[in-house]
Enzyme design. Structure first.
Site, PDB file in Angstrom:
ATOM      1  N   ASN A  62     -17.073   5.580  -4.089  1.00  0.00           N
ATOM      2  CA  ASN A  62     -17.834   4.657  -3.250  1.00  0.00           C
ATOM      3  C   ASN A  62     -17.031   4.412  -1.977  1.00  0.00           C
ATOM      4  O   ASN A  62     -15.960   3.797  -2.033  1.00  0.00           O
ATOM      5  CB  ASN A  62     -18.064   3.355  -4.019  1.00  0.00           C
ATOM      6  CG  ASN A  62     -18.784   2.314  -3.177  1.00  0.00           C
ATOM      7  OD1 ASN A  62     -19.127   2.557  -2.019  1.00  0.00           O
ATOM      8  ND2 ASN A  62     -19.003   1.150  -3.751  1.00  0.00           N
ATOM      9  N   ASN A  89     -21.273  10.747   6.801  1.00  0.00           N
ATOM     10  CA  ASN A  89     -22.722  10.886   6.622  1.00  0.00           C
ATOM     11  C   ASN A  89     -23.312   9.839   5.685  1.00  0.00           C
ATOM     12  O   ASN A  89     -24.458   9.428   5.877  1.00  0.00           O
ATOM     13  CB  ASN A  89     -23.024  12.293   6.091  1.00  0.00           C
ATOM     14  CG  ASN A  89     -24.448  12.416   5.611  1.00  0.00           C
ATOM     15  OD1 ASN A  89     -25.384  12.503   6.404  1.00  0.00           O
ATOM     16  ND2 ASN A  89     -24.634  12.385   4.290  1.00  0.00           N
ATOM     17  N   SER A 141     -27.902   7.670  14.113  1.00  0.00           N
ATOM     18  CA  SER A 141     -29.367   7.735  14.005  1.00  0.00           C
ATOM     19  C   SER A 141     -29.960   7.360  15.350  1.00  0.00           C
ATOM     20  O   SER A 141     -29.352   6.592  16.122  1.00  0.00           O
ATOM     21  CB  SER A 141     -29.860   6.742  12.959  1.00  0.00           C
ATOM     22  OG  SER A 141     -31.264   6.556  13.093  1.00  0.00           O
ATOM     23  N   TYR A 154     -29.282  -1.793   9.435  1.00  0.00           N
ATOM     24  CA  TYR A 154     -29.042  -0.344   9.567  1.00  0.00           C
ATOM     25  C   TYR A 154     -28.799   0.047  11.021  1.00  0.00           C
ATOM     26  O   TYR A 154     -27.864   0.794  11.333  1.00  0.00           O
ATOM     27  CB  TYR A 154     -30.248   0.383   8.987  1.00  0.00           C
ATOM     28  CG  TYR A 154     -30.183   1.892   8.981  1.00  0.00           C
ATOM     29  CD1 TYR A 154     -29.559   2.583   7.943  1.00  0.00           C
ATOM     30  CD2 TYR A 154     -30.782   2.639   9.991  1.00  0.00           C
ATOM     31  CE1 TYR A 154     -29.531   3.970   7.920  1.00  0.00           C
ATOM     32  CE2 TYR A 154     -30.758   4.023   9.974  1.00  0.00           C
ATOM     33  CZ  TYR A 154     -30.140   4.681   8.936  1.00  0.00           C
ATOM     34  OH  TYR A 154     -30.109   6.053   8.920  1.00  0.00           O
ATOM     35  N   ALA A 156     -27.693  -1.777  13.414  1.00  0.00           N
ATOM     36  CA  ALA A 156     -26.386  -2.297  13.846  1.00  0.00           C
ATOM     37  C   ALA A 156     -25.274  -1.318  13.474  1.00  0.00           C
ATOM     38  O   ALA A 156     -24.383  -1.028  14.277  1.00  0.00           O
ATOM     39  CB  ALA A 156     -26.127  -3.661  13.199  1.00  0.00           C
ATOM     40  N   ILE A 187     -36.053  12.425   9.679  1.00  0.00           N
ATOM     41  CA  ILE A 187     -35.809  13.705   9.010  1.00  0.00           C
ATOM     42  C   ILE A 187     -36.419  13.636   7.613  1.00  0.00           C
ATOM     43  O   ILE A 187     -36.331  12.596   6.940  1.00  0.00           O
ATOM     44  CB  ILE A 187     -34.279  13.975   8.911  1.00  0.00           C
ATOM     45  CG1 ILE A 187     -33.611  13.859  10.305  1.00  0.00           C
ATOM     46  CG2 ILE A 187     -33.994  15.332   8.271  1.00  0.00           C
ATOM     47  CD1 ILE A 187     -34.142  14.793  11.362  1.00  0.00           C
TER      48      ILE A 187
HETATM   49  N1  CAA Z   1     -43.429  -0.179  14.656  1.00  0.00           N
HETATM   50  C1  CAA Z   1     -44.185  -1.232  15.044  1.00  0.00           C
HETATM   51  N2  CAA Z   1     -44.561  -2.223  14.234  1.00  0.00           N
HETATM   52  C2  CAA Z   1     -44.164  -2.153  12.961  1.00  0.00           C
HETATM   53  C3  CAA Z   1     -43.372  -1.090  12.472  1.00  0.00           C
HETATM   54  C4  CAA Z   1     -43.028  -0.081  13.387  1.00  0.00           C
HETATM   55  N3  CAA Z   1     -42.258   0.962  13.017  1.00  0.00           N
HETATM   56  N4  CAA Z   1     -43.110  -1.324  11.193  1.00  0.00           N
HETATM   57  C5  CAA Z   1     -43.733  -2.462  10.857  1.00  0.00           C
HETATM   58  N5  CAA Z   1     -44.379  -2.957  11.929  1.00  0.00           N
HETATM   59  C6  CAA Z   1     -45.164  -4.183  12.016  1.00  0.00           C
HETATM   60  C7  CAA Z   1     -46.341  -4.145  11.048  1.00  0.00           C
HETATM   61  O1  CAA Z   1     -47.420  -3.456  11.590  1.00  0.00           O
HETATM   62  C8  CAA Z   1     -46.624  -5.621  10.861  1.00  0.00           C
HETATM   63  O2  CAA Z   1     -47.305  -6.110  11.994  1.00  0.00           O
HETATM   64  P1  CAA Z   1     -48.314  -7.358  11.839  1.00  0.00           P
HETATM   65  O3  CAA Z   1     -47.482  -8.520  11.405  1.00  0.00           O
HETATM   66  O4  CAA Z   1     -48.879  -7.502  13.216  1.00  0.00           O
HETATM   67  O5  CAA Z   1     -49.335  -6.919  10.824  1.00  0.00           O
HETATM   68  C9  CAA Z   1     -45.214  -6.249  10.935  1.00  0.00           C
HETATM   69  O6  CAA Z   1     -44.380  -5.286  11.607  1.00  0.00           O
HETATM   70  C10 CAA Z   1     -44.649  -6.516   9.558  1.00  0.00           C
HETATM   71  O7  CAA Z   1     -44.689  -5.280   8.796  1.00  0.00           O
HETATM   72  P2  CAA Z   1     -45.067  -5.290   7.241  1.00  0.00           P
HETATM   73  O8  CAA Z   1     -46.406  -5.942   7.021  1.00  0.00           O
HETATM   74  O9  CAA Z   1     -44.887  -3.890   6.750  1.00  0.00           O
HETATM   75  O10 CAA Z   1     -43.961  -6.294   6.686  1.00  0.00           O
HETATM   76  P3  CAA Z   1     -43.179  -6.229   5.344  1.00  0.00           P
HETATM   77  O11 CAA Z   1     -42.306  -7.423   5.342  1.00  0.00           O
HETATM   78  O12 CAA Z   1     -44.094  -5.977   4.187  1.00  0.00           O
HETATM   79  O13 CAA Z   1     -42.273  -4.895   5.455  1.00  0.00           O
HETATM   80  C11 CAA Z   1     -40.703  -3.407   6.411  1.00  0.00           C
HETATM   81  C12 CAA Z   1     -41.384  -4.757   6.532  1.00  0.00           C
HETATM   82  C13 CAA Z   1     -39.892  -3.318   5.114  1.00  0.00           C
HETATM   83  C14 CAA Z   1     -39.759  -3.320   7.606  1.00  0.00           C
HETATM   84  C15 CAA Z   1     -41.761  -2.262   6.428  1.00  0.00           C
HETATM   85  O14 CAA Z   1     -42.624  -2.442   7.522  1.00  0.00           O
HETATM   86  C16 CAA Z   1     -41.123  -0.901   6.554  1.00  0.00           C
HETATM   87  O15 CAA Z   1     -40.624  -0.358   5.590  1.00  0.00           O
HETATM   88  N6  CAA Z   1     -41.112  -0.351   7.784  1.00  0.00           N
HETATM   89  C17 CAA Z   1     -40.479   0.921   8.047  1.00  0.00           C
HETATM   90  C18 CAA Z   1     -39.047   0.716   8.451  1.00  0.00           C
HETATM   91  C19 CAA Z   1     -38.469   2.035   8.894  1.00  0.00           C
HETATM   92  O16 CAA Z   1     -38.944   2.666   9.835  1.00  0.00           O
HETATM   93  N7  CAA Z   1     -37.376   2.474   8.249  1.00  0.00           N
HETATM   94  C20 CAA Z   1     -36.757   3.720   8.556  1.00  0.00           C
HETATM   95  C21 CAA Z   1     -36.204   4.303   7.288  1.00  0.00           C
HETATM   96  S1  CAA Z   1     -35.630   5.957   7.542  1.00  0.00           S
HETATM   97  C22 CAA Z   1     -34.163   5.774   8.267  1.00  0.00           C
HETATM   98  O17 CAA Z   1     -33.636   4.726   8.416  1.00  0.00           O
HETATM   99  C23 CAA Z   1     -33.493   7.036   8.719  1.00  0.00           C
HETATM  100  C24 CAA Z   1     -33.210   7.006  10.148  1.00  0.00           C
HETATM  101  O18 CAA Z   1     -32.044   7.005  10.542  1.00  0.00           O
HETATM  102  C25 CAA Z   1     -34.317   7.073  11.114  1.00  0.00           C
END
Ligand code: CAA
Length: 246
Positions: A62, A89, A141, A154, A156, A187
């Site tokens: 870890n 990574n 990222s 993340y 940050a 990805i």
């Molecule tokens: N862009 C714009 N708006 C977004 C958004 C996005 N990417 N994601 C969520 N929102 C908005 C929703 O549409 C919603 O808007 P309203 O309040 O107007 O309806 C609001 O934000 C709240 O979203 P949720 O209803 O989904 O709220 P929640 O509390 O149930 O979940 C969350 C919040 C966990 C952040 C969920 O939205 C989620 O999983 N989002 C994706 C997050 C993401 O992109 N993660 C990347 C993972 S991959 C990675 O990290 C690898 C990398 O390096 C890129």
């Protein structure tokens, strides 16, 4: 063979982007140290690398725990005598909107994605200083550059991986060590598959190339940065995001 006999430690290489980097480096002649937390996934990666005829060891550790990272470095030195390449990574997500993010979600991500990177680079960077050579690559990222809804913790850490890398480029350049970062976009890995489908569809549509990236497309750039082909690149962040953040 662009990495012949180089020893590469790749954190979080049991799965996803880390696994693809480990395999790509093995194909280029590197001796690989596979690290992760899940023994089954570690064993699968080791098998893939053995099948290529490359030298490989695995160390379950870890990275958030300094002593475990010390053990990881010791095992690498015991097996191969040196460490030429460190790929930072390993990373996790605990996504939540800012107003819902708990201190636990914040801390879990900081411990692995930030403190873990410090642990690995302070310990392995010291080994590289003594060798007078080395190559450090941070897998940051695109969200470290432009933020992302739900990723206060993340993003940050991913932004910090870029600023830490720039500091190391300045501190270590004269010691024969280069430091660079890759900023992947979205990805196709287990991490991205957890994004709710409607949100992921929107992300795909906003990528100029029109699709998610593959782990191999990140690994190709990692091999380039680890090789002498990039010998004058230091302190750089290469976006590999299909044009998402342009
Ligand atoms: N862009 C714009 N708006 C977004 C958004 C996005 N990417 N994601 C969520 N929102 C908005 C929703 O549409 C919603 O808007 P309203 O309040 O107007 O309806 C609001 O934000 C709240 O979203 P949720 O209803 O989904 O709220 P929640 O509390 O149930 O979940 C969350 C919040 C966990 C952040 C969920 O939205 C989620 O999983 N989002 C994706 C997050 C993401 O992109 N993660 C990347 C993972 S991959 C990675 O990290 C690898 C990398 O390096 C890129």
């Amino acid at each position: 063979m662009r990495l012949a006999n180089k020893v590469a430690v790749i954190t979080g290489s049991s799965r996803g982007i880390g696994r693809a980097i480990a395999v790509a480096m093995a194909k280029e002649g590197a001796k690989v140290v596979v690290n992760g937390g899940n023994q089954k996934a570690i064993d699968e990666t080791v098998e893939m690398i053995r099948a290529l005829g490359a030298e490989v060891i695995s160390v379950r550790a870890n990275i958030a725990d300094y002593d475990q990272v010390q053990m990881l470095a010791e095992e690498a030195i015991k097996a191969f005598g040196r460490i030429d390449i460190l790929i930072n990574n390993a990373g996790i997500t605990r996504d939540a909107m800012l107003h819902k993010m708990t201190p636990e979600q914040w801390k879990e991500v900081i411990d692995i994605n930030l403190t873990g990177v410090f642990n690995c680079t302070s310990i392995i960077g010291a080994i590289m200083r003594n060798q007078g050579s080395g190559n450090i690559i941070n897998i940051s990222s695109v969200v470290g550059l432009y933020g992302n809804v739900g990723q206060t913790n993340y993003s940050a850490t991913k932004g910090a991986m870029i600023s830490m890398m720039k500091t190391w480029a300045k501190e270590l350049g004269r010691k024969g060590i280069r430091a660079n970062a890759i900023a992947p976009g979205f990805i196709s890995t287990e991490m991205v598959e957890t994004i709710p489908e409607n949100i992921l569809d929107g992300i795909k549509k906003s990528v100029p190339i029109g699709r998610l990236g593959t782990a191999e497309e990140i690994a190709n750039v990692a091999v380039f940065l680890a090789s002498d082909e990039s010998s004058y690149i230091n302190g750089e962040t290469i976006r590999v995001d299909g044009g998402l953040y342009t």
